[in-house]
Design an enzyme around this catalytic site. Structure first.
Site, PDB file in Angstrom:
ATOM      1  N   TRP A 274       0.742  -1.412   0.258  1.00 54.16           N
ATOM      2  CA  TRP A 274      -0.083   0.055  -0.035  1.00 54.16           C
ATOM      3  C   TRP A 274       0.981   1.161   0.042  1.00 54.16           C
ATOM      4  CZ3 TRP A 274      -0.189   3.796   3.785  1.00 54.16           C
ATOM      5  CH2 TRP A 274      -1.193   4.864   3.464  1.00 54.16           C
TER       6      TRP A 274
ATOM      7  N   ASP B 294     -14.148   2.121  -5.298  1.00 55.13           N
ATOM      8  CA  ASP B 294     -13.156   1.996  -4.211  1.00 55.13           C
ATOM      9  C   ASP B 294     -13.385   0.454  -3.788  1.00 55.13           C
ATOM     10  OD1 ASP B 294     -10.742   2.408  -2.858  1.00 55.13           O
ATOM     11  OD2 ASP B 294     -11.722   4.016  -1.519  1.00 55.13           O
TER      12      ASP B 294
ATOM     13  N   ASP C 169      -2.466   5.682  -2.916  1.00 54.00           N
ATOM     14  CA  ASP C 169      -2.885   6.597  -1.901  1.00 54.00           C
ATOM     15  C   ASP C 169      -2.027   7.588  -1.644  1.00 54.00           C
ATOM     16  OD1 ASP C 169      -5.573   6.046  -1.621  1.00 54.00           O
ATOM     17  OD2 ASP C 169      -5.507   4.685  -0.048  1.00 54.00           O
TER      18      ASP C 169
HETATM   19  C1  DGJ Z   1      -9.002   4.645  -0.177  1.00 57.15           C
HETATM   20  C2  DGJ Z   1      -8.871   5.806  -1.258  1.00 57.15           C
HETATM   21  O1  DGJ Z   1      -7.646   5.314  -2.059  1.00 57.15           O
HETATM   22  C3  DGJ Z   1      -8.830   7.015  -0.873  1.00 57.15           C
HETATM   23  O2  DGJ Z   1      -8.604   7.930  -1.989  1.00 57.15           O
HETATM   24  C4  DGJ Z   1     -10.152   7.199  -0.438  1.00 57.15           C
HETATM   25  O3  DGJ Z   1     -11.313   7.330  -1.430  1.00 57.15           O
HETATM   26  C5  DGJ Z   1     -10.502   6.451   1.001  1.00 57.15           C
HETATM   27  N1  DGJ Z   1     -10.480   5.123   0.574  1.00 57.15           N
HETATM   28  C6  DGJ Z   1     -11.886   6.716   1.268  1.00 57.15           C
HETATM   29  O4  DGJ Z   1     -12.121   5.993   2.335  1.00 57.15           O
END
Ligand code: DGJ
Length: 737
Positions: free
Chosen positions: A199, A478, A548
Site C-alpha cells: 500500500w 473503491d 493513496d
Molecule cells: C481509499 C482511497 O484510495 C482514498 O482515495 C479514499 O477514497 C479513501 N479510501 C476513502 O475511504
C-alpha cells in the site's frame, strides 16, 4: 496472418512484426517452436523440434528413447506423462487421477476476435484488425476439450491468449490449474522483471536474473493487489529502453493470479500466467464449460520502451471501452484529503467553488456521504445519502455543483459492508466468512459475497437509483480490503474453490451493468489506491487511482513503474497538500503538478487553504493541462531516466504528429557544483526543428542524439541571474516543431 501447414502440422502466426510457431507433436500434443521477431514462412520448421536421448528420462512410446515431453517445448502442458515441470492444466478426476493427455483435434481461423463471456478482454472494432486461431485439444478419455485461443493483432506485436474448457464427457471433473498462457522458451538468458510493493508504494520495479528453478509473483488476496501486479517482463541482459529483446506478459484479470517462470535443468524457460492455482478448484460437471481470463504477450526487439508503447496503444484503444476511452479526461478535485469524514454540504460547495474559479471541471465527493458513515466503523452497504449532512441528498448537492458549472462525481465502495449498517443487519449471511470461525475485518469492514447474484442485484439497485435521480458524471469505485476466511454460504462444499473467481466475475458483472446502463458516466477504479490497478478493471474504468500516496517524489517511482504496462490516460494522479499526508514531505506545488500532469490530472486539497500566489500557480497548471492533455493522455510515452536508478527522473510524451512534445524532468535532492547534464530525447522527428520553451530551436536529431541541455544552477555556484535549484525540483520542457 495465420497459416497452417497440413503436411508438417505446423501453425505460423505472423503479422510482419512477430512470429509464433507451433506444431502437432508425435503424440498429438501441441509443441511450441518459436516466438519472437517475424520470420519468413516455410512449410517445415520441424528442425526446431529437437530430440536427444537423455538418460533418466521417461519416454512416451515403447521402443523409442527419444521422444520425451521432459525435453519438449509445449504449448499447453500437463504434468506426469513424461513432463515433470509445473503444468498449464490439471484436472482431478472421480477416480482421483490427475493425469491428462490433451491432443490436437481440429482448429479454426476467424477474422476479428470473439468476446469472452463474463470477462474483460481486448477487442476489435473491424474484422481486419485481428485474426483468431482456435485450436481444439481433447483428452479423449475424459471427453474434456481445451480450446486454445490465439488472437494476433494486425497492427501490434501482441498476441492475446485464453483457454476455454468444455466437459463433453460423462464425469464430474475438477479443474485445479487452468492457466491462460503457457510459453516454453528455448533458453533462460533473461531477467525476470516485476512490479511489486505494498500500500502506498505500488509497482516498484524489481529485477532478478532467471536461474534454474522457479521464480514467480502472485496474489492470494482476492484482488490483483498492491503487492504484485499481473504484469511481468522477461528481458535479455543488456536490453534497455531502446534496445534489445523484451517480452511483456499481462493478465487481464483483477483477482488471484500467478505469473511464474520455471527454468528447467536444460535451461528451457516455461512462463505460465493465469488464475492462481493456489486454492483454485473449479467443478466442471458434464456439459459445463470454463473460460480462463485473457493473457496478452507483447514482443519487442527495441527495448522496454517499444514494448510499453505496444501495451499502451492496445490497452488504451482496444481494452478500455466506452465514451470516455478517447476523450480527454476532466480535471477534477476530490475532497478526501481536504476533509476526510469531516464535511458539511456548504464546506463541499466552497471547495468546489474555489476549484471552479481556477478552472477545475469536476467535483468528486469521496467517502462519508451515505448511511451512518461519519467514520470508518459504519455505513458501508447503505448507499443512500445521509440527510443530516446533505439536506437534499445527492440530487441536491449535485444541483449545487451543476449550478457552479461543474460536473459532479461520487465515491462508492460497492463490494463492502460494515456491521453497523442496515444492509448487514438485514443480510448478515451476505459477507464472506467461514462457518464457526472468527471473521477478520479490514478497516472495520467485511466483504460482500459477490459470487451471489442477489448481492450484486441489491447493490446494483442501490447504485442505479442514485445515478438515475442525480446528475452524476463520474464514479470512483473503491475497494479497501483483502478477502479473508474465503467461504460462500451459497456454494456447496465441492464448489468452495470457485469463490475467489466467482467473486471477481460478480464484480465484473456489476461493472458491466452499470457501464451499460450509464454510458455517460466516467468510472475510476481504486482499491486503497493501487490495489487493483490491472487490465481487468481498465476494460470498465478507463482510469484508476494509482496510489493513496499522493507525494510527488513517491509518485515518481509509482507512476514510472505503472507506465511499463499501462497507458498514461489510465493513471490517476493529483496535486495534494503539504506536508504530504502520507510521507510528511514538503514539495513545491510546481513539482506536485509536474508529476501529476503525466496522468489524469486533478487536485486532492482545498484550494481555499492556498495563498493567492499558489492559487495563481494552480490556475496556470490547469490552463497548461487543458492545453496539453490530448498530447499527454493520447500521445506516445517514452521513459528517459529511471527513478529506480538515482536522483533524477525524466519521461516525455510526443503527439501523434510529432509536432508537440513535453519532457518532464525531476530531481530529488539538490546538489552543488554538479555535472552538466543532458537528456537524450526519444520519439521526435529527426528532421523537425523544435523550439524548446520558446527558444530559437534545435533539430530533432540533435535533441535525440546530442541531447537536450538539462543543466540547472546546481552545476556551479548559483549566479544572481539564474533560477535557483532546490530539493524536489522539476521542470516540464515544452517542445514545438
Ligand atoms: C481509499 C482511497 O484510495 C482514498 O482515495 C479514499 O477514497 C479513501 N479510501 C476513502 O475511504
Amino acid at each position: 496472418m495465420i497459416q497452417y501447414h497440413e503436411t508438417t502440422k505446423t501453425f505460423h502466426l505472423n503479422n510482419g512484426k512477430i512470429s509464433y510457431l507451433m506444431k502437432v507433436l508425435p503424440n498429438g500434443a501441441l509443441g511450441q517452436l518459436y516466438f519472437g521477431k517475424a520470420i519468413q514462412d516455410s512449410e517445415c520448421f520441424d528442425h526446431l523440434f529437437e530430440q536427444h536421448h537423455r538418460p533418466m528420462s521417461a519416454w512416451v512410446f515403447e521402443g523409442d528413447k527419444l521422444f520425451s515431453l521432459d525435453h519438449t517445448r509445449q504449448e499447453y502442458p500437463s504434468y506426469g506423462t513424461t513432463d515433470f515441470r509445473h503444468p498449464a492444466v490439471e484436472v482431478i478426476q472421480p477416480n482421483g487421477s490427475r493425469i491428462t493427455d490433451f491432443i490436437y483435434v481440429s482448429h479454426t481461423v476467424t477474422p476479428g476476435k470473439p468476446a469472452l463471456e463474463g470477462l474483460p478482454a481486448t477487442y476489435c472494432e473491424q474484422g481486419d484488425e485481428a485474426e483468431t486461431l482456435t485450436i481444439r485439444l481433447e483428452d479423449r478419455l475424459l471427453g474434456l476439450a481445451a480450446e486454445l485461443s490465439y488472437t494476433l493483432f494486425a497492427q501490434h506485436a501482441a498476441l492475446a491468449r485464453s483457454v476455454r474448457f468444455v466437459n463433453s464427457g460423462t464425469q464430474e471433473l475438477h479443474l485445479t490449474h487452468a492457466m491462460s498462457l503457457s510459453l516454453d522458451l528455448p533458453d533462460s538468458d533473461y531477467e525476470f522483471i516485476h512490479f511489486s510493493g505494498a500500500w502506498s508504494r505500488e509497482r516498484h520495479m524489481k529485477v532478478r536474473t532467471l536461474e534454474q528453478g522457479i521464480q514467480s509473483v502472485e496474489s492470494t488476496r482476492g484482488t490483483s493487489s498492491h503487492n504484485h501486479n499481473p504484469f511481468v517482463m522477461l528481458r535479455r541482459p543488456g536490453a534497455d529502453e531502446q534496445r534489445g529483446e523484451v517480452l511483456g506478459f499481462s493478465l487481464i484479470y483483477s483477482g488471484n493470479f500467478l505469473a511464474q517462470a520455471e527454468v528447467d535443468n536444460w535451461d528451457v524457460t516455461r512462463f505460465t500466467m493465469g488464475i492462481n492455482p493456489f486454492g483454485f478448484d473449479w467443478k466442471l460437471a458434464p456439459g459445463e464449460s470454463f473460460q480462463t481470463p485473457e493473457a496478452v504477450v507483447v514482443y519487442s526487439s527495441e527495448g522496454m520502451g517499444a514494448m510499453s508503447r505496444t501495451f499502451h496503444t492496445l490497452y488504451r484503444t482496444r481494452l478500455a471501452r466506452g465514451e470516455w476511452r478517447d476523450k480527454p479526461r476532466p480535471i477534477l478535485i476530490n475532497n478526501w484529503e481536504a476533509t476526510y469524514f469531516d464535511f458539511t454540504e456548504d464546506k463541499l460547495v466552497s471547495i468546489a467553488q474555489a476549484a471552479k474559479e481556477e478552472g477545475v471541471e469536476l467535483f468528486v465527493l469521496d467517502d462519508g456521504w451515505f448511511g451512518a458513515r461519519s467514520n470508518d466503523f459504519a455505513g458501508l452497504g447503505d448507499w443512500q445519502a445521509n440527510t443530516n449532512r446533505l439536506a437534499r441528498g445527492i440530487p441536491g448537492l449535485a444541483e449545487r455543483i451543476d449550478a457552479l458549472g461543474m460536473k459532479f462525481g461520487l465515491w462508492f465502495e460497492p463490494e463492502m459492508v460494515n456491521k453497523d449498517s442496515d444492509l448487514y443487519r438485514a443480510h448478515p449471511d451476505w459477507i464472506i466468512s467461514t462457518p464457526d470461525r472468527r471473521v477478520s475485518h479490514g478497516r472495520n469492514q467485511y466483504v460482500l459475497d459477490y459470487s451471489r447474484p442477489e448481492v450484486v442485484d441489491n447493490i446494483f439497485g442501490q447504485m442505479s437509483k442514485i445515478l438515475s435521480e442525480a446528475k452524476v458524471s463520474y464514479i470512483k469505485w473503491d475497494m479497501n480490503r483483502c478477502i479473508t476466511e474465503a467461504f460462500s454460504a451459497s456454494l456447496p462444499a465441492d464448489r468452495q474453490g470457485e469463490l475467489f473467481h466467482r467473486y471477481i466475475l460478480g464484480v465484473y458483472s456489476l461493472y458491466e451493468r452499470l457501464t451499460t446502463q450509464f454510458p455517460h458516466v466516467l468510472f475510476e477504479s481504486c482499491a486503497s489506491g493501487g490495489g487493483r490497478f490491472d487490465p481487468g478493471l481498465l476494460y470498465y474504468a478507463p482510469q484508476g487511482w494509482a496510489s493513496d500516496n499522493s507525494d510527488a517524489i513517491s509518485r515518481l517511482k509509482i507512476q514510472y513503474g505503472t507506465t511499463f504496462c499501462y497507458p498514461i490516460s489510465s493513471i490517476g494522479a493529483h496535486v495534494s497538500a503539504v506536508p504530504n499526508h502520507q510521507v510528511n514531505r514538503i514539495t513545491p506545488i510546481s513539482t506536485r503538478a509536474n508529476v501529476a500532469h503525466f496522468g489524469t490530472f486533478g487536485y486532492e486539497l482545498d484550494l481555499n487553504s492556498l495563498t493567492a500566489e499558489e492559487r495563481a500557480l494552480v490556475r496556470e497548471q490547469i490552463a497548461f493541462m487543458k492545453e496539453y492533455r490530448e498530447v499527454i493522455q493520447f500521445g506516445e510515452f517514452y521513459r528517459l531516466k529511471s527513478p529506480f536508478d538515482g536522483n533524477f527522473t525524466a519521461w516525455m510524451v510526443v503527439s501523434p504528429d510529432q509536432k508537440t512534445a513535453l519532457v518532464g524532468w525531476y530531481k530529488v535532492l539538490n546538489e552543488v557544483n554538479g555535472p552538466f547534464r543532458r537528456l537524450r530525447l526519444q520519439g521526435l522527428n529527426p528532421a523537425f526543428r523544435y523550439s524548446v520553451d520558446g527558444d530559437s530551436g534545435h533539430f530533432g536529431d540533435e535533441l535525440m542524439n546530442a541531447g537536450l541541455v538539462a543543466t540547472d544552477s546546481a552545476a556551479g555556484e548559483c549566479q544572481p541571474f539564474e533560477r535557483k535549484s532546490f530539493d524536489f525540483d522539476s521542470h516540464i520542457f515544452v517542445l514545438k516543431a
